[in-house]
Design an enzyme around this catalytic site. Structure first.
Site, mmCIF file in Angstrom:
data_model
loop_
_atom_site.group_PDB
_atom_site.id
_atom_site.type_symbol
_atom_site.label_atom_id
_atom_site.label_comp_id
_atom_site.label_asym_id
_atom_site.label_seq_id
_atom_site.Cartn_x
_atom_site.Cartn_y
_atom_site.Cartn_z
ATOM 1 N N LYS A 151 23.125 35.094 32.216
ATOM 2 C CA LYS A 151 24.353 34.311 32.033
ATOM 3 C C LYS A 151 24.291 33.627 30.672
ATOM 4 O O LYS A 151 23.199 33.406 30.138
ATOM 5 C CB LYS A 151 24.429 33.225 33.124
ATOM 6 N N VAL B 162 43.385 37.453 43.584
ATOM 7 C CA VAL B 162 42.597 38.273 44.512
ATOM 8 C C VAL B 162 43.272 38.294 45.885
ATOM 9 O O VAL B 162 43.462 39.352 46.494
ATOM 10 C CB VAL B 162 41.150 37.724 44.651
ATOM 11 N N GLY C 87 44.531 30.001 49.849
ATOM 12 C CA GLY C 87 44.847 30.429 48.478
ATOM 13 C C GLY C 87 45.448 31.815 48.495
ATOM 14 O O GLY C 87 44.925 32.710 49.169
ATOM 15 N N VAL C 88 46.586 31.970 47.808
ATOM 16 C CA VAL C 88 47.167 33.315 47.643
ATOM 17 C C VAL C 88 47.360 33.566 46.150
ATOM 18 O O VAL C 88 48.472 33.754 45.666
ATOM 19 C CB VAL C 88 48.522 33.521 48.359
ATOM 20 N N GLY C 89 46.235 33.574 45.425
ATOM 21 C CA GLY C 89 46.250 33.833 43.986
ATOM 22 C C GLY C 89 46.063 35.314 43.709
ATOM 23 O O GLY C 89 46.454 36.174 44.509
ATOM 24 N N TYR D 20 46.360 37.729 46.918
ATOM 25 C CA TYR D 20 47.635 38.442 47.080
ATOM 26 C C TYR D 20 47.360 39.939 47.265
ATOM 27 O O TYR D 20 47.940 40.594 48.137
ATOM 28 C CB TYR D 20 48.560 38.203 45.870
HETATM 29 P P1 NAD Z 1 43.482 32.365 41.325
HETATM 30 O O1 NAD Z 1 43.423 31.113 40.503
HETATM 31 O O2 NAD Z 1 44.395 33.442 40.923
HETATM 32 O O3 NAD Z 1 43.808 31.999 42.864
HETATM 33 C C1 NAD Z 1 43.377 30.846 43.489
HETATM 34 C C2 NAD Z 1 44.536 30.318 44.320
HETATM 35 O O4 NAD Z 1 44.075 29.224 45.097
HETATM 36 C C3 NAD Z 1 45.703 29.814 43.474
HETATM 37 O O5 NAD Z 1 46.907 30.374 43.948
HETATM 38 C C4 NAD Z 1 45.649 28.297 43.679
HETATM 39 O O6 NAD Z 1 46.932 27.702 43.613
HETATM 40 C C5 NAD Z 1 45.050 28.216 45.067
HETATM 41 N N1 NAD Z 1 44.433 26.932 45.385
HETATM 42 C C6 NAD Z 1 43.785 26.070 44.560
HETATM 43 N N2 NAD Z 1 43.370 24.999 45.235
HETATM 44 C C7 NAD Z 1 43.746 25.184 46.532
HETATM 45 C C8 NAD Z 1 43.594 24.417 47.724
HETATM 46 N N3 NAD Z 1 43.006 23.232 47.729
HETATM 47 N N4 NAD Z 1 44.080 24.935 48.878
HETATM 48 C C9 NAD Z 1 44.720 26.130 48.888
HETATM 49 N N5 NAD Z 1 44.892 26.885 47.782
HETATM 50 C C10 NAD Z 1 44.423 26.427 46.628
HETATM 51 O O7 NAD Z 1 41.969 32.874 41.404
HETATM 52 P P2 NAD Z 1 41.457 34.317 41.842
HETATM 53 O O8 NAD Z 1 41.121 35.082 40.613
HETATM 54 O O9 NAD Z 1 42.340 34.887 42.859
HETATM 55 O O10 NAD Z 1 40.064 33.924 42.514
HETATM 56 C C11 NAD Z 1 40.007 33.347 43.807
HETATM 57 C C12 NAD Z 1 38.563 33.021 44.138
HETATM 58 O O11 NAD Z 1 37.769 34.210 44.103
HETATM 59 C C13 NAD Z 1 37.908 32.058 43.140
HETATM 60 O O12 NAD Z 1 37.036 31.216 43.856
HETATM 61 C C14 NAD Z 1 37.121 32.975 42.230
HETATM 62 O O13 NAD Z 1 35.990 32.330 41.676
HETATM 63 C C15 NAD Z 1 36.690 34.063 43.197
HETATM 64 N N6 NAD Z 1 36.416 35.355 42.539
HETATM 65 C C16 NAD Z 1 37.407 35.996 41.860
HETATM 66 C C17 NAD Z 1 37.145 37.234 41.257
HETATM 67 C C18 NAD Z 1 38.224 37.979 40.511
HETATM 68 O O14 NAD Z 1 38.045 39.171 40.232
HETATM 69 N N7 NAD Z 1 39.322 37.345 40.166
HETATM 70 C C19 NAD Z 1 35.856 37.809 41.343
HETATM 71 C C20 NAD Z 1 34.876 37.124 42.063
HETATM 72 C C21 NAD Z 1 35.168 35.898 42.661
#
Ligand code: NAD
Length: 364
Positions: free
Chosen positions: A79, A183, A179-181, A185
């Site tokens: 890292k 990943v 969370g529906v971000g 969605y």
């Molecule tokens: P993102 O920011 O797109 O989605 C996160 C969602 O969670 C957002 O819609 C946000 O509004 C919501 N959120 C924040 N606080 C909240 C709460 N208190 N209650 C409910 N919802 C809440 O992030 P992502 O890229 O979808 O990643 C989601 C998780 O997966 C993160 O923890 C990230 O570290 C992990 N992750 C992501 C990836 C990737 O490829 N993107 C890979 C490994 C791990």
């Protein structure tokens, strides 16, 4: 003091990087290269003290050793932390200086995006070194890793459902998503297609509405998500959410989601879930689709091949649940054992053949 820490958990190398012209201050940590070059992202964070930055890079690099090993990748763990405020203190010169430091390690360490860094930053690094992943698609990367991460979570959830319900079908199951971000969605798409019912919450109202409209999801409040009548809980937003306050309220039979560090305390809260009869799918294996996808760039990115590798998460989960039963430990502890056993067996191979050199991989 630093050597004490390195000896305690067997770190290979810490590299302090300074570039006066651009103001770069970064620390690269290589934890373990037994399985291959150390892969792990470059995190930019405004650390208050150097001590904090060192602690973080040591913790995160070791985490990558376990994640890459348990994902079945032929990669070690490393890292970078960059001390500074993103994006204010960034510049082309800054990342090119970091790229030259990465290059000086001759492939023992491969960097990628992380918190505070972007694809554009990786493109600057790529001007100086081939040892970088997560660059622009036009340079040959797989682009946004979220859909592949989601596919991995879906795959892991099927194997988790088999453990909890005796069958890996998610049809007719109810999944509660926090969370529906990005990943989540994409995960919803897979679950909806298979015929699962969805309950969602988010702090962003637009994200909730999208899930309600597109998948007929039921929306609930931020705190309600822990208490809903569902089969599986999928934490996809925050870390530390499996704790003394939330676990007693859970009505689900399984937890499987993309968020990192879901258990506030790995051992204690892992056991608490087990005592409640809840199957916990170890987060760093569940969400390894992202790193598997990005690592595929090292062979010249191929989406089909990357997806096939992500599908292997099912078998890795299989091994984890088997180790948990074999050793009478939680799945979280079993994931660590899977990683350690893989590294130990490779050490034996290396000592048998006296091959201690690290295989280097890069995109060129
Ligand atoms: P993102 O920011 O797109 O989605 C996160 C969602 O969670 C957002 O819609 C946000 O509004 C919501 N959120 C924040 N606080 C909240 C709460 N208190 N209650 C409910 N919802 C809440 O992030 P992502 O890229 O979808 O990643 C989601 C998780 O997966 C993160 O923890 C990230 O570290 C992990 N992750 C992501 C990836 C990737 O490829 N993107 C890979 C490994 C791990």
């Amino acid at each position: 003091m630093i050597f004490d820490k390195m000896v305690e958990l067997d770190y290979e190398q810490l590299v302090f990087c300074h570039d006066g012209a651009s103001g770069l201050k970064a620390i690269i940590c290589i934890h373990d290269t037994t399985l291959g070059p150390a892969l792990g992202g470059a995190r930019m964070w405004n650390y208050e003290t150097e001590e904090e930055a060192i602690q973080d890079v040591l913790r995160l690099a070791r985490g990558m050793t376990y994640k890459n090993a348990a994902a079945g990748l032929n990669l070690g763990g490393g890292k970078t932390v960059i001390i500074g405020e993103a994006p204010k203190e960034k510049s082309e010169a800054f990342f090119r200086a970091l790229g030259r430091y990465v290059n000086s390690l001759s492939g023992r360490y491969i960097t990628a995006e992380d918190v505070g860094t972007t694809v554009a930053d990786m493109d600057f690094i790529y001007q100086e070194t081939p040892y970088v992943c997560g660059i622009s698609e036009s340079y040959g990367s797989g682009g946004n890793p979220s859909p592949m991460t989601a596919y991995g979570v879906y795959t892991a959830m099927k194997r988790t459902a088999k453990e909890a319900f005796g069958d890996d079908s998610l049809q007719g199951k109810t999944v509660a998503l926090q969370g529906v971000g990005n990943v989540s969605y994409s995960l919803c798409e897979h679950l909806h297609e298979e015929g699962a019912s969805l309950i969602v919450t988010d702090i962003n109202q637009d994200s909730i509405e999208r899930a309600v409209n597109d998948f007929g999801a039921q929306a609930v409040g931020i705190e309600e998500i822990y208490e809903v009548d569902a089969d599986i809980f999928a934490p996809c937003a925050l870390g530390g959410i499996l704790n003394d306050d939330t676990i007693p309220n859970l009505k689900v039979k399984a937890v499987c989601g993309s968020a990192n560090n879901q258990l506030l305390e790995d051992d204690r809260h892992g056991k608490m879930l087990q005592e409640k009869g809840i199957v916990y799918a170890p987060d760093y294996v569940v969400n390894s689709g992202g790193v598997i996808n990005v690592a595929d760039e090292l062979q010249g990115y191929n989406g089909e091949r990357a997806k096939d590798k992500v599908k292997e998460i099912y078998n890795q989960m299989d091994k984890i649940f088997n180790i948990a039963k074999r050793d009478g430990v939680t799945p979280a502890a079993a994931a660590d054992r899977l990683a350690e056993e893989r590294i130990d067996s490779m050490m034996r191979v290396k000592s048998t053949f006296s091959q201690n050199e690290v295989t280097t991989l890069s995109r060129r």
